[in-house]
Design a protein around this motif. Sequence first.
Motif, PDB file in Angstrom:
ATOM      1  N   THR A 224      43.438  28.955  48.043  1.00 51.33           N
ATOM      2  CA  THR A 224      42.629  29.977  47.311  1.00 51.33           C
ATOM      3  C   THR A 224      41.383  30.287  47.698  1.00 51.33           C
ATOM      4  O   THR A 224      40.753  29.388  48.434  1.00 51.33           O
ATOM      5  N   THR A 225      40.665  31.257  47.526  1.00 45.40           N
ATOM      6  CA  THR A 225      39.323  31.513  47.606  1.00 45.40           C
ATOM      7  C   THR A 225      38.397  30.997  46.773  1.00 45.40           C
ATOM      8  O   THR A 225      38.915  30.382  45.702  1.00 45.40           O
ATOM      9  N   SER A 226      36.954  30.615  47.247  1.00 40.63           N
ATOM     10  CA  SER A 226      36.265  29.598  46.332  1.00 40.63           C
ATOM     11  C   SER A 226      35.735  30.487  45.085  1.00 40.63           C
ATOM     12  O   SER A 226      35.537  31.773  45.242  1.00 40.63           O
ATOM     13  N   ALA A 227      35.753  29.943  43.975  1.00 38.43           N
ATOM     14  CA  ALA A 227      35.251  30.362  42.740  1.00 38.43           C
ATOM     15  C   ALA A 227      34.178  30.896  42.737  1.00 38.43           C
ATOM     16  O   ALA A 227      33.506  31.975  42.333  1.00 38.43           O
ATOM     17  N   ALA A 228      32.883  30.137  43.552  1.00 41.24           N
ATOM     18  CA  ALA A 228      31.689  30.378  43.655  1.00 41.24           C
ATOM     19  C   ALA A 228      31.408  31.636  44.479  1.00 41.24           C
ATOM     20  O   ALA A 228      30.752  32.679  44.100  1.00 41.24           O
ATOM     21  N   TYR A 229      32.174  31.791  45.525  1.00 39.29           N
ATOM     22  CA  TYR A 229      32.064  33.076  46.482  1.00 39.29           C
ATOM     23  C   TYR A 229      32.896  34.334  45.870  1.00 39.29           C
ATOM     24  O   TYR A 229      32.110  35.291  45.917  1.00 39.29           O
ATOM     25  N   GLU A 230      33.615  34.260  44.893  1.00 41.34           N
ATOM     26  CA  GLU A 230      34.338  35.200  44.212  1.00 41.34           C
ATOM     27  C   GLU A 230      33.214  35.798  43.282  1.00 41.34           C
ATOM     28  O   GLU A 230      33.115  37.046  42.885  1.00 41.34           O
ATOM     29  N   ARG A 231      32.683  34.641  42.690  1.00 37.49           N
ATOM     30  CA  ARG A 231      31.595  35.275  41.643  1.00 37.49           C
ATOM     31  C   ARG A 231      30.252  35.731  42.261  1.00 37.49           C
ATOM     32  O   ARG A 231      29.864  36.912  41.204  1.00 37.49           O
ATOM     33  N   LEU A 232      30.119  35.590  43.294  1.00 40.60           N
ATOM     34  CA  LEU A 232      28.805  36.384  43.946  1.00 40.60           C
ATOM     35  C   LEU A 232      29.173  37.558  44.254  1.00 40.60           C
ATOM     36  O   LEU A 232      28.583  38.698  44.068  1.00 40.60           O
ATOM     37  N   GLU A 233      30.619  37.753  44.699  1.00 40.89           N
ATOM     38  CA  GLU A 233      31.210  39.113  45.182  1.00 40.89           C
ATOM     39  C   GLU A 233      31.024  39.980  43.702  1.00 40.89           C
ATOM     40  O   GLU A 233      30.945  41.301  43.711  1.00 40.89           O
ATOM     41  N   ASN A 234      31.792  39.241  42.621  1.00 41.75           N
ATOM     42  CA  ASN A 234      31.820  40.047  41.305  1.00 41.75           C
ATOM     43  C   ASN A 234      30.637  40.473  40.897  1.00 41.75           C
ATOM     44  O   ASN A 234      30.617  41.709  40.436  1.00 41.75           O
ATOM     45  N   THR A 235      29.425  39.658  40.976  1.00 40.53           N
ATOM     46  CA  THR A 235      28.085  40.195  40.529  1.00 40.53           C
ATOM     47  C   THR A 235      27.586  41.369  41.223  1.00 40.53           C
ATOM     48  O   THR A 235      26.970  42.132  40.645  1.00 40.53           O
ATOM     49  N   GLU A 236      27.901  41.568  42.615  1.00 38.21           N
ATOM     50  CA  GLU A 236      27.578  42.527  43.417  1.00 38.21           C
ATOM     51  C   GLU A 236      28.391  43.876  42.974  1.00 38.21           C
ATOM     52  O   GLU A 236      27.612  44.941  42.716  1.00 38.21           O
ATOM     53  N   ARG A 279      36.378  39.402  34.316  1.00 38.85           N
ATOM     54  CA  ARG A 279      36.612  38.552  35.596  1.00 38.85           C
ATOM     55  C   ARG A 279      35.550  37.402  35.698  1.00 38.85           C
ATOM     56  O   ARG A 279      35.706  36.275  36.197  1.00 38.85           O
ATOM     57  N   GLU A 280      34.182  37.771  35.390  1.00 41.57           N
ATOM     58  CA  GLU A 280      33.170  37.098  35.756  1.00 41.57           C
ATOM     59  C   GLU A 280      33.199  35.641  34.515  1.00 41.57           C
ATOM     60  O   GLU A 280      32.980  34.632  34.950  1.00 41.57           O
ATOM     61  N   ARG A 281      33.476  36.026  33.309  1.00 45.17           N
ATOM     62  CA  ARG A 281      33.932  34.783  32.363  1.00 45.17           C
ATOM     63  C   ARG A 281      35.054  34.029  33.118  1.00 45.17           C
ATOM     64  O   ARG A 281      34.757  32.795  32.682  1.00 45.17           O
ATOM     65  N   HIS A 282      36.031  34.515  33.490  1.00 44.62           N
ATOM     66  CA  HIS A 282      37.199  33.789  33.959  1.00 44.62           C
ATOM     67  C   HIS A 282      36.641  33.008  35.259  1.00 44.62           C
ATOM     68  O   HIS A 282      36.992  31.726  35.378  1.00 44.62           O
ATOM     69  N   LEU A 283      35.964  33.431  36.153  1.00 45.05           N
ATOM     70  CA  LEU A 283      35.482  32.953  37.389  1.00 45.05           C
ATOM     71  C   LEU A 283      34.386  31.791  36.826  1.00 45.05           C
ATOM     72  O   LEU A 283      34.319  30.524  37.397  1.00 45.05           O
ATOM     73  N   GLU A 284      33.619  32.134  36.175  1.00 43.63           N
ATOM     74  CA  GLU A 284      32.779  30.978  35.392  1.00 43.63           C
ATOM     75  C   GLU A 284      33.264  29.796  34.666  1.00 43.63           C
ATOM     76  O   GLU A 284      33.092  28.708  35.069  1.00 43.63           O
ATOM     77  N   SER A 285      34.378  29.978  33.893  1.00 40.10           N
ATOM     78  CA  SER A 285      35.104  28.795  33.293  1.00 40.10           C
ATOM     79  C   SER A 285      35.782  28.200  34.368  1.00 40.10           C
ATOM     80  O   SER A 285      36.052  26.893  34.442  1.00 40.10           O
TER      81      SER A 285
END
Length: 559
Positions: A224-236, A279-285
């Motif tokens: 799966t994709t990295s949670a940190a990478y997805e979180r960065l994209e989600n913030t943008e 989505r941000e909350r899920h990625l953070e957890s």
Amino acid sequence: MAAAASELLTGWCLFGLALLAILIFCWVYVRKYQSRRESEVISTITAIFALAVALISSALLPVDIFLVSYMKNQNGTFKDWADANVSRQIEDTVLYGYYTLYSIILFCVFLWIPFVYFYYEEKEEDDGNTCSQVKTALKYTLGFLTICAVLLLIGAFVPLDIPNKKNSTEWEKVKLLFEEFGSSHGLTALSFSISSLTVIGMLAAITYTAYGMSALPLNLIKGTTSAAYERLENTEDIEEVEQRMLRIKSKCRDGRPLSSRDRRTVQQLEERLRTLRRRERHLESIEKSWWAKFCEAIRPLKIVWGVFFIVVALLFTVSLFLSNLDKALHSAGFDSGFIILGTNLTNPLNMLLPVLQTVFPLDYILITTIVMYFIFTSMAGIRNMGIWFFWIRLYKIRRGKTRPQALLFLCMILLLIVLHTSYMIYSLAPQYVMYGSQKYLVQSNKTTDGQPGNVTTFVSKDCDADAPEDQCIVTRTYLFLHKFWFFSAVYYFGNWAFIGVFLIGLIVSCCKGKKSVIEGYLRLEGTSGGHLVQSPCSPRTMARWFMSASREGNSTFLH
């Protein structure tokens, strides 16, 4: 006779251990996927019981083969205790086991599962008294009972061998039907019904298992994709949505109201923003969870398992291709159901199973592995695709969030797929499924130097279709699987379709990118608040539409 009892005890004791392991597996499996907030006791018990019965019926296959094989020595002679009465007793024991299990499967498929499903469907829409909910569920279940009755009648009273007597009266023909039904003890009726369900299981295997055989290993390999990478994209994405909303709202700073088009756009952006923040909350957890760190640590092991599963899938597909090619080249044709007498093109599994069968329970372990492989790859296909009715998605299966109705659908599909695995094993190793490791004696005349005339000797030969009936005992499984030739023809073409779907699924899985680390957690379609909701086109709703359309007799339903 004591030796016979010992052999029977050995086979049935191992079957008992398999039964216990199956019950534990089914309980863990169902509990793993059922919703924690919407779990229902009756639906859970129904799902566990239905799946367990299907797996137990598949576990009876190696016991059947073991018992018929152990009645004969390796030189082709029957053992001292294996007289006609003992052989018949052993055969009847297995036959009654199949009668019981397959009858329970019919009960689950046509009565119990539909009733429980429609009961909970009605319970969600109508919180009234239980009596009305039960009546409504029974009304829809009657349709399934009617189908079951029709299948049993067709199987019971359609003779396989039509008499050629032209001067026989109608009463004599009817009498012949009842005599044939009585002589078979209902075997043809039950065989026809189970074979019909196996055809449905074949379609489910083509749809889900064939795709899952490619999706499961490639998902393990790609990860799966990295949670940190997805979180960065989600913030943008959040910043982009907020800027668009500010630009639209800036149009009304001078007091002018927004146009209807801008208001709709703002509402859509607000909904999008809520989804992105969730989505941000899920990625953070997930990024902080110990489970994500553990999965990252065992990533090399997942890759190894992925490579192993894709090798097994290719081996299975090649074996199935060679078996089907052998039938296409050497079988008696369509009218015989592509039945093949003997094996001309061998395949790896066809060579391996008869060898393992001589050392019980090695073949039991291999068959269990094949069935469990089918279960896991089927689950992978269902998880990736969801449960569909033609082009309408009914449910999506997720760990810990599957609703009771979806859980019943899931176990129904798996039950039918497990039923089909018995024929798949026969397709790969027909000699093993029919006779096990049995041999029979063949008379051979040869001339010996220094001796006048020919010397008669007996040599052992593997049992096949040319063997005398009193020398080789056919398994009860084979009798159930090949009572009707036209089902065998359907299975033959289904195997080609299975191979084709697997190859297509392999190409699709290779082209797809990595899955999101939180795939299925958020609302995209058919979800609400992060949890799946019922599709507006549930099976019960569609049944009502069809019933309404048939009563009205017009085309309003189509619109």
